[in-house]
Enzyme design. Structure first.
Site, PDB file in Angstrom:
ATOM      1  CG  HIS A 166      -1.604   1.281   1.515  1.00  0.00           C
ATOM      2  ND1 HIS A 166      -2.257   1.998   0.529  1.00  0.00           N
ATOM      3  CD2 HIS A 166      -1.765   1.986   2.659  1.00  0.00           C
ATOM      4  CE1 HIS A 166      -2.794   3.084   1.069  1.00  0.00           C
ATOM      5  NE2 HIS A 166      -2.498   3.110   2.364  1.00  0.00           N
ATOM      6  CE1 TYR A 202       4.633  -4.128 -21.615  1.00  0.00           C
ATOM      7  CE2 TYR A 202       4.169  -1.856 -22.255  1.00  0.00           C
ATOM      8  CZ  TYR A 202       4.751  -3.090 -22.517  1.00  0.00           C
ATOM      9  OH  TYR A 202       5.428  -3.289 -23.690  1.00  0.00           O
ATOM     10  CG  HIS A 252      -0.096   7.366   1.576  1.00  0.00           C
ATOM     11  ND1 HIS A 252      -0.151   8.056   2.769  1.00  0.00           N
ATOM     12  CD2 HIS A 252      -0.770   6.207   1.802  1.00  0.00           C
ATOM     13  CE1 HIS A 252      -0.816   7.349   3.670  1.00  0.00           C
ATOM     14  NE2 HIS A 252      -1.200   6.216   3.095  1.00  0.00           N
TER      15      HIS A 252
END
Length: 215
Positions: free
Chosen positions: A94, A121, A96
């Site tokens: 994960h 892709y 940001h």
């Protein structure tokens, strides 16, 4: 060096690479990977991708109990949801990342298929990326929202927050989330232009040739 020691080193190496290239800053982002015994190694809460210590990663056993290392990321519900619904998941990342977060705010995006088909892709590495609504950071409801997808997505984009991607191993997950960020960057660069995206037929050809999950 044991397989777990190698995995610890790999997690920290890949996390630092992403941090050094500005894909996630400060103490943002989290990463986890399956161990050979069915447990997990997870980045600690409040840690920086640029300074992860292999010896201090949070360690979970196969029953999901925290048995060693520092306190894990508060985003564990996201990681757990992916591992529980996608048996092929060997790692979850994960970030940001700036362009992905920016793209999550655009009014024209399709929540069921966030990324426009600009290159083959992202289709190959991610399949369809689902937009999830905004949740407070650490809210267990994020995990429930991910579970509601029934394992049909390897990647989601949290509105106003950032992408979460599962892969067969930690390298695959990191490569895929970087492809998501680059595609979001391309989408923003092309926004307002009459860009020639892949046609529906070309998308179908990519899905067929590379056996992409595409439901």
């Amino acid at each position: 060096m044991s397989s777990e020691s190698k995995l610890r080193e790999q997690i920290c190496l890949l996390a630092k690479s992403m941090f050094d290239r500005g894909l996630t800053g400060g103490s943002t982002g989290n990463i986890s990977a399956r161990t050979e015994d069915g447990g997990l190694l997870v980045s600690p809460t409040g840690s920086s991708f640029g300074r992860l210590d292999p010896a201090k990663l949070s360690r979970f056993d196969a029953a999901g109990q925290h048995i060693a290392g520092l306190k894990p990321t508060k985003e564990m519900p996201l990681h757990s949801a992916f591992y529980e619904t996608r048996k092929s998941a060997g790692a979850v990342v994960h970030l940001h990342s700036c362009h992905s977060v920016a793209w999550s705010m655009m009014p024209e995006i399709d929540p069921d298929n966030v990324l426009p088909p600009l290159t083959p892709y992202a289709i190959m590495k991610l399949g369809k990326v689902q937009l999830l609504p905004f949740f407070m950071p650490g809210d267990a409801a994020m995990g429930e929202a991910l579970r509601s997808l029934g394992g049909k997505r390897s990647a989601v984009l949290l509105a106003n927050h950032g992408p979460v991607v599962a892969g067969k191993d930690v390298e695959a997950a990191c490569n895929a989330i970087e492809e998501l960020e680059e595609t979001a960057k391309l989408a923003i660069m092309m926004r307002g232009f009459d860009a020639r995206a892949l046609t529906p037929a070309q998308v179908r050809d990519v899905v067929r040739k590379f056996e992409v999950e595409w439901e």
